[in-house]
Design a protein around this motif. Structure first.
Motif, PDB file in Angstrom:
ATOM      1  N   TYR A 196       0.838  -1.194   0.000  1.00 22.27           N
ATOM      2  CA  TYR A 196       0.000   0.000   0.000  1.00 22.27           C
ATOM      3  C   TYR A 196       0.872   1.243   0.000  1.00 22.27           C
ATOM      4  O   TYR A 196       1.886   1.301   0.685  1.00 22.27           O
ATOM      5  N   LYS A 197       0.444   2.247  -0.737  1.00 26.08           N
ATOM      6  CA  LYS A 197       1.087   3.556  -0.671  1.00 26.08           C
ATOM      7  C   LYS A 197       0.659   4.200   0.654  1.00 26.08           C
ATOM      8  O   LYS A 197      -0.368   3.821   1.222  1.00 26.08           O
ATOM      9  N   PRO A 198       1.419   5.152   1.173  1.00 24.63           N
ATOM     10  CA  PRO A 198       1.049   5.762   2.460  1.00 24.63           C
ATOM     11  C   PRO A 198      -0.382   6.312   2.496  1.00 24.63           C
ATOM     12  O   PRO A 198      -1.082   6.150   3.496  1.00 24.63           O
ATOM     13  N   ASP A 199      -0.818   6.935   1.413  1.00 29.93           N
ATOM     14  CA  ASP A 199      -2.183   7.464   1.393  1.00 29.93           C
ATOM     15  C   ASP A 199      -3.230   6.353   1.411  1.00 29.93           C
ATOM     16  O   ASP A 199      -4.317   6.528   1.949  1.00 29.93           O
ATOM     17  N   GLU A 200      -2.909   5.211   0.826  1.00 27.40           N
ATOM     18  CA  GLU A 200      -3.824   4.069   0.858  1.00 27.40           C
ATOM     19  C   GLU A 200      -3.833   3.431   2.243  1.00 27.40           C
ATOM     20  O   GLU A 200      -4.882   3.047   2.751  1.00 27.40           O
ATOM     21  N   ALA A 201      -2.666   3.332   2.865  1.00 30.36           N
ATOM     22  CA  ALA A 201      -2.573   2.748   4.203  1.00 30.36           C
ATOM     23  C   ALA A 201      -3.274   3.628   5.233  1.00 30.36           C
ATOM     24  O   ALA A 201      -3.791   3.129   6.237  1.00 30.36           O
ATOM     25  N   ALA A 202      -3.307   4.929   4.991  1.00 30.75           N
ATOM     26  CA  ALA A 202      -3.936   5.862   5.933  1.00 30.75           C
ATOM     27  C   ALA A 202      -5.428   5.598   6.099  1.00 30.75           C
ATOM     28  O   ALA A 202      -6.002   5.959   7.128  1.00 30.75           O
ATOM     29  N   ARG A 203      -6.038   4.949   5.128  1.00 33.75           N
ATOM     30  CA  ARG A 203      -7.473   4.625   5.250  1.00 33.75           C
ATOM     31  C   ARG A 203      -7.723   3.629   6.371  1.00 33.75           C
ATOM     32  O   ARG A 203      -8.807   3.573   6.916  1.00 33.75           O
ATOM     33  N   LEU A 211      -5.582   3.290   9.149  1.00 35.44           N
ATOM     34  CA  LEU A 211      -4.876   3.697  10.365  1.00 35.44           C
ATOM     35  C   LEU A 211      -5.299   5.110  10.766  1.00 35.44           C
ATOM     36  O   LEU A 211      -5.762   5.886   9.929  1.00 35.44           O
ATOM     37  N   PRO A 212      -5.108   5.476  12.038  1.00 30.32           N
ATOM     38  CA  PRO A 212      -5.508   6.822  12.477  1.00 30.32           C
ATOM     39  C   PRO A 212      -4.448   7.888  12.197  1.00 30.32           C
ATOM     40  O   PRO A 212      -4.241   8.796  12.990  1.00 30.32           O
ATOM     41  N   PHE A 213      -3.743   7.766  11.089  1.00 31.75           N
ATOM     42  CA  PHE A 213      -2.709   8.721  10.694  1.00 31.75           C
ATOM     43  C   PHE A 213      -2.941   9.138   9.249  1.00 31.75           C
ATOM     44  O   PHE A 213      -3.495   8.373   8.461  1.00 31.75           O
ATOM     45  N   SER A 214      -2.468  10.323   8.908  1.00 29.87           N
ATOM     46  CA  SER A 214      -2.521  10.759   7.512  1.00 29.87           C
ATOM     47  C   SER A 214      -1.376  10.109   6.751  1.00 29.87           C
ATOM     48  O   SER A 214      -0.440   9.574   7.345  1.00 29.87           O
ATOM     49  N   GLY A 215      -1.447  10.165   5.438  1.00 27.25           N
ATOM     50  CA  GLY A 215      -0.377   9.628   4.617  1.00 27.25           C
ATOM     51  C   GLY A 215       0.946  10.320   4.909  1.00 27.25           C
ATOM     52  O   GLY A 215       1.998   9.685   4.958  1.00 27.25           O
ATOM     53  N   ARG A 216       0.886  11.622   5.126  1.00 20.70           N
ATOM     54  CA  ARG A 216       2.104  12.382   5.430  1.00 20.70           C
ATOM     55  C   ARG A 216       2.718  11.937   6.754  1.00 20.70           C
ATOM     56  O   ARG A 216       3.933  11.765   6.865  1.00 20.70           O
ATOM     57  N   ARG A 244       4.473   8.645   6.386  1.00 17.82           N
ATOM     58  CA  ARG A 244       5.787   8.815   5.756  1.00 17.82           C
ATOM     59  C   ARG A 244       6.811   9.304   6.780  1.00 17.82           C
ATOM     60  O   ARG A 244       7.926   8.793   6.844  1.00 17.82           O
ATOM     61  N   GLU A 245       6.436  10.303   7.587  1.00 19.11           N
ATOM     62  CA  GLU A 245       7.356  10.847   8.587  1.00 19.11           C
ATOM     63  C   GLU A 245       7.761   9.778   9.609  1.00 19.11           C
ATOM     64  O   GLU A 245       8.934   9.669   9.971  1.00 19.11           O
ATOM     65  N   LEU A 246       6.792   8.983  10.082  1.00 16.19           N
ATOM     66  CA  LEU A 246       7.091   7.922  11.045  1.00 16.19           C
ATOM     67  C   LEU A 246       7.985   6.852  10.418  1.00 16.19           C
ATOM     68  O   LEU A 246       8.867   6.304  11.079  1.00 16.19           O
ATOM     69  N   ALA A 247       7.755   6.568   9.144  1.00 16.20           N
ATOM     70  CA  ALA A 247       8.581   5.571   8.453  1.00 16.20           C
ATOM     71  C   ALA A 247      10.004   6.088   8.258  1.00 16.20           C
ATOM     72  O   ALA A 247      10.971   5.359   8.484  1.00 16.20           O
ATOM     73  N   TYR A 248      10.145   7.359   7.852  1.00 16.33           N
ATOM     74  CA  TYR A 248      11.479   7.929   7.641  1.00 16.33           C
ATOM     75  C   TYR A 248      12.282   7.950   8.943  1.00 16.33           C
ATOM     76  O   TYR A 248      13.496   7.781   8.930  1.00 16.33           O
TER      77      TYR A 248
END
Length: 96
Positions: free
Chosen positions: A30-37, A39-44, A47-51
């Motif tokens: 899943y792309k971050p924006d798709e995974a955000a659906r 989870l209680p986090f935005s796609g952005r 990404r920040e948590l992953a980085y």
């Protein structure tokens, strides 16, 4: 003279994304924006948590992806368990 060409990237339309809890979704990326659906986090924020390596993810060169197993692990990582009866404050233990 012609109008300037639109350089904005058009998002993908109609991409099939299975739910992470399905057998097919466990291995789907899943792309971050798709995974955000899911989870209680935005796609952005994902990404920040992953980085910062705070959550499990798949790093494909310059791209961050999340497998269904990663999404489930993130959900469990942020799940708060209730306190045991002997660890509760006195006011809460008296009502139980």
């Amino acid at each position: 003279m012609t109008a300037p060409r639109d350089t904005k990237k058009v998002p993908e339309q109609g991409r099939y994304t299975p739910a992470p809890s399905t057998p097919e979704g466990e291995l789907f990326h899943y792309k971050p924006d798709e995974a955000a659906r899911y989870l209680p986090f935005s796609g952005r924020k994902l990404r920040e948590l992953a980085y910062s390596r705070e959550i499990p993810h798949v790093n494909n060169g310059n791209s961050v992806w999340f497998s269904g197993l990663n999404i489930r692990a993130i959900s469990e990582q942020f799940t708060v368990q209730p306190l045991a009866a002997d660890k509760r404050p006195a006011a809460l233990a008296a009502t139980a």
